[in-house]
Write a protein that holds these residues in place. Structure first.
Motif, PDB file in Angstrom:
ATOM      1  N   ILE A 103       0.838  -1.205   0.000  1.00 29.52           N
ATOM      2  CA  ILE A 103       0.000   0.000   0.000  1.00 29.52           C
ATOM      3  C   ILE A 103       0.873   1.255   0.000  1.00 29.52           C
ATOM      4  CG2 ILE A 103      -1.604   1.358   1.414  1.00 29.52           C
ATOM      5  CD1 ILE A 103      -2.921  -1.284   2.220  1.00 29.52           C
ATOM      6  N   GLU A 110      -2.718  -1.648  -5.543  1.00 28.51           N
ATOM      7  CA  GLU A 110      -3.543  -2.285  -4.517  1.00 28.51           C
ATOM      8  C   GLU A 110      -5.017  -1.923  -4.687  1.00 28.51           C
ATOM      9  OE1 GLU A 110      -2.573  -4.502  -1.869  1.00 28.51           O
ATOM     10  OE2 GLU A 110      -0.956  -4.632  -3.328  1.00 28.51           O
ATOM     11  N   ARG A 111      -5.284  -0.694  -5.096  1.00 24.66           N
ATOM     12  CA  ARG A 111      -6.672  -0.297  -5.368  1.00 24.66           C
ATOM     13  C   ARG A 111      -7.223  -1.090  -6.550  1.00 24.66           C
ATOM     14  NH1 ARG A 111      -4.512   4.881  -4.197  1.00 24.66           N
ATOM     15  NH2 ARG A 111      -5.374   5.728  -2.251  1.00 24.66           N
ATOM     16  N   SER A 136     -10.480   1.523   0.557  1.00 21.90           N
ATOM     17  CA  SER A 136      -9.124   2.072   0.572  1.00 21.90           C
ATOM     18  C   SER A 136      -8.997   3.327   1.427  1.00 21.90           C
ATOM     19  CB  SER A 136      -8.665   2.370  -0.863  1.00 21.90           C
ATOM     20  OG  SER A 136      -9.538   3.295  -1.492  1.00 21.90           O
ATOM     21  N   ARG A 139      -7.047   2.290   6.158  1.00 24.24           N
ATOM     22  CA  ARG A 139      -5.895   1.428   5.884  1.00 24.24           C
ATOM     23  C   ARG A 139      -6.067   0.030   6.471  1.00 24.24           C
ATOM     24  NH1 ARG A 139      -0.588   2.817   4.503  1.00 24.24           N
ATOM     25  NH2 ARG A 139       0.970   1.194   4.933  1.00 24.24           N
ATOM     26  N   TRP A 142      -8.584  -1.912   4.574  1.00 23.02           N
ATOM     27  CA  TRP A 142      -7.956  -2.231   3.297  1.00 23.02           C
ATOM     28  C   TRP A 142      -7.081  -3.484   3.430  1.00 23.02           C
ATOM     29  CZ3 TRP A 142      -5.031   2.139   0.164  1.00 23.02           C
ATOM     30  CH2 TRP A 142      -4.765   1.668  -1.126  1.00 23.02           C
TER      31      TRP A 142
END
Length: 252
Positions: A103, A110-111, A136, A139, A142
């Motif tokens: 991230i 990552e998104r 997202s 954190r 995520w």
């Protein structure tokens, strides 16, 4: 009966009940550890009893061998289970650290992973974009999402010490049951063995039935399957002891 079950399910799915259930911390179940230790303990000690009987050993020798194996194998299984759970927990932590690093280094990548994961679930367009942005934005959410959705890792807190202790205690308690007839004086060898056989069979059956109740499986089917598996291990041990006595003349 059906209506009462439906009513219980409705209460279980009441919004407040759902909120409490989801907010409660997830805990690892000890049932698998107990089942593992109980089955292996009973198999281990009755296998010793069967092998000793097949080889013509005395009740005292069978008892000594049985208790020696009970303690040694129980401790060995507990340590093995501890190491397995510890390795699993360390694996989860390493995956979590990697996701934090990813991230930091490649957030857009990552998104995109989040986007593709939820696109496969049927989300698309503006709804999919909002899902990606919402996840997202936090954190920890995520990272936890990536652990479960990408890596397939469970979020339940694992306790190596508890797993080891439950395994060891179940191994000792259930494993000692087939040895009880050998600790009682004044019983003929055949009667000792048959009593131990009956106790071991009962233990296997009860373990299987308990497993079925926990995991909602057919009671007798699960019990008989566990009984057959334990009986096969004991039968192999008896045959080994009998052949050893016949081939090498082992007898105490």
């Amino acid at each position: 009966m059906k209506r009462s079950k439906q009513q219980a399910l409705r209460e279980h799915h009441d919004p407040e009940a759902i909120r409490r259930r989801l907010e409660a911390p997830s805990r690892a179940q000890s049932t698998p550890d107990a089942i593992l230790g109980a089955i292996d303990g009973c198999v281990t000690t009755f296998a010793v009893v069967s092998g000793a009987f097949g080889a013509g050993f005395s009740a005292r020798v069978a008892l000594v061998l049985g208790f020696a194996n009970l303690l040694a194998d129980g401790f060995s299984m507990a340590i093995s289970n501890y190491e397995a759970v510890q390795a699993q927990r360390e694996g989860v932590e390493r995956a979590r650290e990697r996701e934090h690093e990813h991230i930091d280094l490649v957030p857009e990548g990552e998104r995109e992973e989040i986007r593709q994961i939820y696109a496969r679930k049927g989300f698309e367009g503006e709804v999919l974009q909002r899902v990606v942005e919402t996840i997202s934005r936090d954190r920890e959410v995520w990272v936890e999402t990536m652990l479960t959705e990408e890596h397939g890792l469970q979020r339940i807190a694992l306790s190596p010490w508890r797993s080891a202790l439950v395994t060891f205690l179940a191994f000792l308690v259930v494993g000692a049951m087939p040895l009880v007839p050998y600790a009682l004086p004044g019983i003929a060898p055949w009667h000792r063995f048959l009593a131990s056989l009956a106790i071991a069979a009962l233990m296997f059956l009860l373990i299987g039935m308990l497993k079925s109740l926990v995991y909602q499986r057919p009671v007798w089917q699960s019990g008989l399957r566990t009984l057959l598996m334990g009986g096969a291990a004991a039968g192999l041990a008896f045959l080994t002891g009998y052949l050893a006595q016949a081939w090498f003349g082992v007898a105490l």
